[in-house]
Scaffold this motif. Structure first.
Motif, PDB file in Angstrom:
ATOM      1  N   LEU A 150       6.933   8.657   9.233  1.00 46.94           N
ATOM      2  CA  LEU A 150       7.018   7.479   8.562  1.00 46.94           C
ATOM      3  C   LEU A 150       5.593   7.280   7.798  1.00 46.94           C
ATOM      4  CD1 LEU A 150       8.350   4.863   7.495  1.00 46.94           C
ATOM      5  CD2 LEU A 150       7.710   3.832   9.521  1.00 46.94           C
ATOM      6  N   VAL A 151       5.577   7.082   6.515  1.00 49.65           N
ATOM      7  CA  VAL A 151       4.326   6.756   6.079  1.00 49.65           C
ATOM      8  C   VAL A 151       4.227   5.300   5.310  1.00 49.65           C
ATOM      9  CG1 VAL A 151       2.484   7.196   4.160  1.00 49.65           C
ATOM     10  CG2 VAL A 151       3.647   9.099   5.464  1.00 49.65           C
ATOM     11  N   ILE A 152       3.666   4.083   6.009  1.00 55.37           N
ATOM     12  CA  ILE A 152       3.537   3.064   5.524  1.00 55.37           C
ATOM     13  C   ILE A 152       2.366   2.673   4.868  1.00 55.37           C
ATOM     14  CG2 ILE A 152       3.747   0.564   6.021  1.00 55.37           C
ATOM     15  CD1 ILE A 152       5.293   1.161   8.531  1.00 55.37           C
ATOM     16  N   HIS A 153       2.449   2.285   3.547  1.00 58.67           N
ATOM     17  CA  HIS A 153       1.147   1.877   2.814  1.00 58.67           C
ATOM     18  C   HIS A 153       1.148   0.378   2.199  1.00 58.67           C
ATOM     19  CE1 HIS A 153      -2.169   2.539   0.064  1.00 58.67           C
ATOM     20  NE2 HIS A 153      -1.564   2.443  -0.950  1.00 58.67           N
ATOM     21  N   PRO A 154       0.271  -0.054   2.790  1.00 63.11           N
ATOM     22  CA  PRO A 154      -0.244  -1.391   2.143  1.00 63.11           C
ATOM     23  C   PRO A 154      -0.692  -1.459   0.962  1.00 63.11           C
ATOM     24  CG  PRO A 154      -1.497  -1.141   4.257  1.00 63.11           C
ATOM     25  CD  PRO A 154      -0.848   0.117   3.917  1.00 63.11           C
ATOM     26  N   THR A 155      -0.143  -2.261  -0.180  1.00 66.50           N
ATOM     27  CA  THR A 155      -0.811  -1.748  -1.466  1.00 66.50           C
ATOM     28  C   THR A 155      -2.299  -2.347  -1.596  1.00 66.50           C
ATOM     29  OG1 THR A 155       0.243  -3.875  -2.170  1.00 66.50           O
ATOM     30  CG2 THR A 155       1.694  -1.868  -2.252  1.00 66.50           C
ATOM     31  N   ARG A 156      -2.792  -3.207  -1.002  1.00 66.73           N
ATOM     32  CA  ARG A 156      -4.139  -3.655  -0.935  1.00 66.73           C
ATOM     33  C   ARG A 156      -4.881  -2.936   0.077  1.00 66.73           C
ATOM     34  NH1 ARG A 156      -4.587  -9.657  -1.926  1.00 66.73           N
ATOM     35  NH2 ARG A 156      -6.733  -8.910  -2.841  1.00 66.73           N
ATOM     36  N   SER A 157      -4.327  -1.817   0.905  1.00 69.65           N
ATOM     37  CA  SER A 157      -5.243  -1.025   1.556  1.00 69.65           C
ATOM     38  C   SER A 157      -6.592  -0.184   1.250  1.00 69.65           C
ATOM     39  CB  SER A 157      -4.416   0.326   2.038  1.00 69.65           C
ATOM     40  OG  SER A 157      -5.065   1.006   2.942  1.00 69.65           O
ATOM     41  N   GLY A 158      -7.450   0.005   1.913  1.00 71.00           N
ATOM     42  CA  GLY A 158      -8.548   0.849   1.117  1.00 71.00           C
ATOM     43  C   GLY A 158      -8.318   2.187   1.075  1.00 71.00           C
ATOM     44  N   ILE A 159      -7.364   2.492   1.658  1.00 67.48           N
ATOM     45  CA  ILE A 159      -6.712   3.780   1.382  1.00 67.48           C
ATOM     46  C   ILE A 159      -6.059   4.047   0.140  1.00 67.48           C
ATOM     47  CG2 ILE A 159      -5.179   5.981   2.230  1.00 67.48           C
ATOM     48  CD1 ILE A 159      -7.651   5.332   4.122  1.00 67.48           C
TER      49      ILE A 159
END
Length: 283
Positions: A204-213
Motif C-alpha cells: 500500500l502506497v499512501i501519498h499525502p498531496t502536500r508531502s515533501g516527497i
C-alpha cells in the motif's frame, strides 16, 4: 522499557500485544514511535501493532556512530527476532518507509506486506542535499534553532498547532550531534528504483498531496512495485498519520484485511461516518 539488542545499539520498541497479524511501523526523520498513537488506538486488537525508534531517535540507545538505512533494516529484523515473529507487515512514514523497503529486499521471506506513507525509492536530489546542508549548519546555532524548528514543523505537519508545538519542543531539546548523524543516513540513501521489481509482496502506497516527497516519485514507486495499491490523501502533509488519522487508518485496515486476513473483510471498520478529507485512489 523493552529493547531489542543489536550489535552496537539497543532498539526501543512498543508492542500492543495480541494475536492478530503483526504490523511493524517506523517513524519519520526527527520523530519517534509516538507519531503512530492514533494507529495504535484504531487498529488494535485486530492487528498487533509494534512501533520502534530508529537510531538517533526516541529512546533507542546507540553509540552515535554513522549508520545507513540498511543498518536500520537489520534493526527492524532484530525487533522481530526479539518478539519471536517470523513474518510481519512492515511499513512507515518517509524514513520509516525507506527502512521498510530495504528490509523487504534484505529478507523478503520475513515481510508479508508493506505499508509505505510519504515514501520514495529515489536518492536525494542535489537541491535536497544543498538545502539540508544549510539547514544542518544553522541547526547548531542556538539563536536560530527555534525558528528553524518552527519552519520544519510547518513543512512536515502543517496547520495543526497542537502537533507542531509538541514536536518543536522535542526538537529543541535534541542532541545536535544525534540530529547530524541521523541526517547522514537520510542524505546518503541509495536509489532503489532498479530493485523494486524484487519486492513481490502486496504493498500500500499512501501519498499525502502536500508531502515533501514529489507525487511523481510516489507514483513511480507504486508503478514499479509488482503488486501495489496507490492512494492519495488530499491536503495532507508528510505526517499524515497524525494529522489525518481516519483515512490513514481505514486505508491500512482495508488493505490488511484484503491481503493479510481476507476472512475479516466483513468486520466493522475503524470507525463509521464521513471521512473528513477527500481520498483519491488511482489503479
Amino acid at each position: 522499557m523493552p529493547f531489542a539488542r543489536a550489535i552496537d545499539a539497543e532498539i526501543h520498541y512498543e508492542d500492543s500485544g495480541g494475536e492478530g497479524p503483526v504490523l511493524l511501523l517506523g517513524h519519520e526523520f526527527l520523530m519517534d514511535r509516538t507519531m503512530f498513537n492514533s494507529q495504535r488506538a484504531a487498529l488494535t486488537p485486530e492487528f498487533r501493532l509494534v512501533t520502534w525508534d530508529a537510531r538517533g531517535h526516541g529512546d533507542t540507545r546507540d553509540e552515535g556512530l554513522p549508520f545507513t538505512y540498511w543498518t536500520c533494516a537489520r534493526d527492524a529484523l532484530t525487533v522481530l527476532d526479539q518478539l519471536g515473529v517470523e513474518k510481519a507487515v512492515l511499513g512507515g512514514i518517509s524514513q520509516g518507509g525507506f527502512i521498510a523497503l530495504r528490509t523487504a529486499l534484505l529478507a523478503p521471506e520475513r515481510v508479508s506486506a508493506l505499508v509505505l506513507v510519504s515514501t520514495e525509492a529515489h536518492e536525494p536530489t542535489s537541491a535536497e542535499l544543498a538545502n539540508a546542508r544549510r539547514f544542518l549548519d544553522k541547526w547548531h546555532e542556538d539563536a536560530v534553532r527555534p525558528a528553524l524548528a518552527n519552519h520544519l514543523a510547518h513543512s512536515l505537519i502543517g496547520e495543526d498547532e497542537g502537533h507542531r508545538s509538541f514536536w518543536v519542543r522535542r526538537w529543541l531539546t535534541r542532541d545536535a550531534h544525534a540530529t547530524e548523524v541521523a541526517a547522514g543516513a537520510l542524505l546518503t540513501r541509495d536509489c532503489l528504483l532498479d530493485r523494486l521489481a524484487e519486492i513481490t509482496c502486496p504493498t500500500l502506497v499512501i501519498h499525502p498531496t502536500r508531502s515533501g516527497i514529489p507525487r511523481a516519485h510516489a507514483r513511480e514507486l507504486a508503478d514499479r512495485l509488482p503488486d501495489a495499491r496507490y492512494l492519495e490523501i488530499e491536503g495532507a502533509r508528510q505526517t499524515v498519520s497524525m494529522t489525518h488519522p481516519l483515512p490513514v487508518n481505514i486505508a491500512i485496515q482495508d488493505f490488511l484485511r484484503d491481503n493479510v486476513i481476507p476472512r475479516a473483510v466483513t468486520s466493522p471498520r475503524v470507525r463509521t461516518g464521513e471521512t473528513p478529507v477527500s481520498r483519491k485512489a488511482e489503479q
